[in-house]
Design an enzyme around this catalytic site. Structure first.
Site, mmCIF file in Angstrom:
data_model
loop_
_atom_site.group_PDB
_atom_site.id
_atom_site.type_symbol
_atom_site.label_atom_id
_atom_site.label_comp_id
_atom_site.label_asym_id
_atom_site.label_seq_id
_atom_site.Cartn_x
_atom_site.Cartn_y
_atom_site.Cartn_z
ATOM 1 N N ASP A 1 0.840 -1.235 -0.265
ATOM 2 C CA ASP A 1 0.111 -0.023 -0.223
ATOM 3 C C ASP A 1 1.071 1.110 -0.122
ATOM 4 O OD1 ASP A 1 -2.134 1.707 -0.148
ATOM 5 O OD2 ASP A 1 -3.234 0.708 1.605
HETATM 6 C C1 BGC Z 1 -4.966 2.962 0.009
HETATM 7 C C2 BGC Z 1 -5.190 2.090 -1.041
HETATM 8 C C3 BGC Z 1 -4.990 2.589 -2.412
HETATM 9 C C4 BGC Z 1 -3.816 3.438 -2.552
HETATM 10 C C5 BGC Z 1 -3.676 4.072 -3.665
HETATM 11 C C6 BGC Z 1 -4.047 3.844 0.042
HETATM 12 O O1 BGC Z 1 -3.883 5.084 0.539
HETATM 13 O O2 BGC Z 1 -5.077 2.718 1.069
HETATM 14 O O3 BGC Z 1 -6.579 1.483 -0.987
HETATM 15 O O4 BGC Z 1 -5.248 1.815 -3.095
HETATM 16 O O5 BGC Z 1 -3.645 4.386 -1.579
HETATM 17 O O6 BGC Z 1 -4.351 5.133 -4.031
#
Ligand code: BGC
Length: 762
Positions: free
Chosen positions: A294
């Site tokens: 993530d």
């Molecule tokens: C989120 C993810 C997301 C990623 C990219 C993160 O802050 O937890 O779910 O896919 O950002 O945007």
């Protein structure tokens, strides 16, 4: 007629992804691809390999904290040097083509970039938030939504969505409840499977399918106290029995990628967790796709305090099976040295690179890196009439009727003077929901417009009432609520006085939910409760239309207001879909995928809890049992609950036998009759309880459901088959198996109702 049209739309959309003769499962090995990967990897330097593991956001859209280096030239140079394998947040046929062209033309090996985006519930045509879609209890509906999202994003140059989010969420305080399918692993698994199939179709190489990503592995939804990014502490049996099933369903559906999670699980950051990623995902489940971190979750291993610096974080993450580093700058900065000094074997890097290249090959990017970015298709498909029609169908199926006393709903279209009240009723933006990808601000059909479209403007009186939110709103900034300024209240009351019925929109701004939006208070915020009570004191014919992304605490409303419709955040066609239900064009059929609490203090609240040693009240009134002294244990509305304009009667529950052998099965039959005046759909639900197990077992578990349609007076027999598969769990022996003994089962309209029977597994 409408239904026939809808079916035609669905068929066209679904068939368009299935026209390939190549039925290979995404994520699985293909000999030709493997040999092309071998050839390519033989040419790659260590730097170029590590580059494939590196992912950056575009510098114009950020879905997390600002990156280390915000200069676009930095990105272009990294691409040129072969040090970037993937980007997120680059969208549109023009931009995606440009950046891809740069990768192909300027880098030594011309390896195409993998372009990703959070397409969570629609790309530009917005569908209901995933929690709402789960309320349809209809996997085909959910699949259709993902299918349309894939068609639009693929046309605009995207290859990969960071969806589905399949985290089980038991706590309404957590802002990301809106993004998943609720509290139940069985329903969650069905929805997860359908979403992956919708995004990926049968052929990842088709130009209208995109790679999906099961996230966030794992247990992110169990953040303590519902506070986003907080500590998660749960045992392996809860992981296996509750958290894993939707992820496993994604693997079974052939999901191409996984994303790990920000949280720790039992002290170990998910990103550095070898048990999760190596033992379970890539081991037990034989997952052949890749795992992306993530946003900077590799870097956050340092903040969690389990690595002292980037080098340690990189070592932990790559060894644990995290293949791609999103926006962390950790792999790119530290892996080379780790390999050169022998701390990390190059074979680990090779395995990660191979997994990433495999997905690029499966998408067909090496055959035509530009096949997805197509300005003509983008123009033709995005926000097309078919897509908007599909969004309306999915939206109306996601609505849950919570209360309808004395049949106030459906409303008559003629001669009814309707007061429409509330800032949310006028909003063309709130229904678009959080995590809205490329939705155009204020592009949704508001509730007010939907009602006006249905009955014309002359019999509709609109008053906004007091402001709900104040100031600017947006994805990355907090929402401010008006708690003091009562302007507009008197006008709203006047409209209520002059009308036959009031449709009052209440709930949450969409940006009160989503990432980083946890709340300690889930009651109606601002002046909404006051508005509700004052309107009700003037006109008792109130229909509350709730718009929200999480279960809310609505006891007073549930007690006093005759009709309550849960409409969540329904997407581009929200107002039209709600009007379809308000005026009876569509009879609501949704069921809650989450329990609605009576009090935030009950959180986490879920129907499939364990018994505890003291589940029952003492008839003498003593306090020594598992309860609250100031509130019931029961939810306000249970999981699986939802009404219809008609009524259904369950009878004749029959089991083919009261005993089952390990290899046998039991057929369950129940008769369901439409006893009301409207044609309608009912979700028939099967729950099972394992009375004695090697570990304490849930008091009820959903093990089957079927949505049926019945005309007035019509009966249907609904059938389920129970095998040991429905009875298996991860027990004291640390393996999945059914344990012999007695079971109870219920078939009914929600998790708190049903006809009961029992059987024995020999
Ligand atoms: C989120 C993810 C997301 C990623 C990219 C993160 O802050 O937890 O779910 O896919 O950002 O945007």
């Amino acid at each position: 007629m409408k239904n026939i049209l809808f079916r035609i739309v669905v068929l066209t959309i679904l068939i368009s992804s299935c026209n390939s003769t190549d039925q290979k499962k995404a994520g699985s090995k293909d000999a030709e691809i493997e040999s092309r990967i071998d050839d390519l990897m033989a040419k790659m330097t260590l730097d170029e390999k590590i580059g494939q593991l590196n992912q950056y956001t575009s510098r114009w859209e950020m879905t997390g904290p600002a990156p280390e280096n915000v200069d676009s030239m930095f990105i272009y140079n990294m691409i040129k040097e072969g040090k970037l394998g993937s980007m997120l947040n680059v969208t549109g046929a023009y931009a995606t083509r440009n950046v891809q062209k740069w990768a192909i033309d300027s880098s030594r090996l011309g390896i195409p970039l993998l372009l990703a985006y959070d397409v969570i519930h629609g790309y530009r045509t917005m569908f209901p938030i995933p929690l709402a879609e789960a309320a349809s209890w209809d996997p085909e509906v959910v699949k259709l939504s993902a299918r349309v999202a894939a068609i639009e994003s693929a046309a605009s140059g995207l290859h990969w969505t960071f969806a589905p989010m399949v985290d089980i969420a038991r706590d309404a305080r957590w802002g990301r409840v809106m993004e998943g399918s609720g509290e139940d692993p069985y329903l969650g698994a069905k929805m997860a499977y359908a979403r992956v199939k919708g995004f990926q179709g049968d052929d990842l190489a088709a130009d209208n399918t995109i790679a999906a990503c099961a996230k966030h592995f794992a247990a992110y939804g169990f953040a303590e106290a519902g506070r986003d990014y907080n500590t998660v502490d749960l045992g392996e049996r809860t992981l296996q029995n509750i958290v894993f099933p939707p992820f496993k369903a994604c693997v079974d559906a052939g999901v191409a990628t996984f994303m790990n999670a920000f949280n720790v699980v039992d002290g170990i950051p998910a990103t550095a967790n070898a048990y999760l990623q190596r033992d379970i995902l890539k081991g037990d489940w034989e997952f052949e796709g890749f795992v992306v971190s993530d946003w900077n979750s590799v870097g956050e291993i340092i903040t969690h305090g389990t690595a002292a610096n980037k080098k340690e974080a990189a070592k932990l993450a790559i060894k644990a099976g995290s293949d791609m580093d999103m926006e962390g700058n950790v792999y790119i900065d530290a892996l080379k040295e780790l390999v050169e000094e022998g701390t990390v074997e190059e074979s680990l890097i090779d395995d990660a690179v191979r997994r990433i290249l495999r997905v690029k090959f499966q998408l067909g990017l090496f055959d035509d890196p530009y096949k997805y970015c197509n300005a003509e298709r983008e123009k033709e498909l995005i926000l097309s009439k078919e897509h908007l029609d599909a969004a309306r169908e999915v939206a109306k199926k996601s609505i849950v009727l919570l209360k309808n006393e004395s049949g106030l709903l459906p409303l008559a279209k003629n001669n009814t003077k309707i007061a429409v009240i509330g800032e949310l009723a006028e909003s063309k933006d709130v229904p678009l929901g959080s995590w809205r990808a490329q939705a155009i601000t204020n592009s949704g059909v508001s509730l007010l417009e939907g009602i006006q479209n249905a009955v014309g403007s002359s019999q509709v009186l609109f008053e906004k009432g007091p402001d709900y939110t104040v100031g600017e709103r947006g994805f990355a900034i907090p929402v401010y609520i008006n708690n003091t300024d009562l302007s507009g209240l008197n006008e709203a009351k006047r409209a209520a006085r002059k009308s036959d019925v009031v449709v009052l929109a209440l709930g949450e701004d969409c940006f009160q939910t989503g990432e980083g939006r946890s709340q300690t208070d889930i009651s109606l915020k601002g002046l909404q409760q006051r508005l509700l009570e004052e309107i009700y004191s003037i006109n008792k014919n109130v229909v509350v239309v709730l718009m929200n992304g999480r279960p809310l605490e609505i006891n007073w409303m549930a007690e006093h207001i005759p009709s309550v419709l849960e409409t969540w955040h329904l997407g581009s066609e929200a107002g039209n879909a709600i009007a379809d239900v308000l005026f009876g064009v569509y009879n609501p059929s949704g069921k809650l995928p989450v329990s609605f609490p009576r009090s935030v203090g009950q959180q986490p609240l879920y129907y499939n809890h364990l018994s505890t040693g003291r589940p029952f009240g003492d008839p003498n009134g003593a306090v020594f049992w598992s309860h609250y002294t100031d509130e019931s244990n029961a939810p306000l509305y249970p999981f699986g609950y939802g009404l219809s304009y008609t009524t259904f009667e369950y009878s004749d529950l029959k089991l083919s036998s009261n005993e089952m052998s390990e290899s046998g099965n039991i057929k369950v039959a129940v008769s369901v009759k439409n006893t009301g005046k409207f044609a309608g759909e009912e979700v028939v639900q099967l729950y099972i309880r394992d009375l004695v197990g090697s570990i304490s077992r849930p008091v009820k578990e959903l093990k089957g459901f079927e949505k049926i349609s019945l005309t007035p007076g019509e009966s249907k027999e609904v059938n389920f088959t129970i095998t040991t598969k429905e009875l298996e769990f991860f027990g004291a022996s640390n393996e999945w198996k059914a344990e012999p003994g007695e079971f109870k089962l219920w078939v009914g309209t929600n998790s708190a109702a049903g006809l009961e029977a029992g059987f024995v597994l020999k």
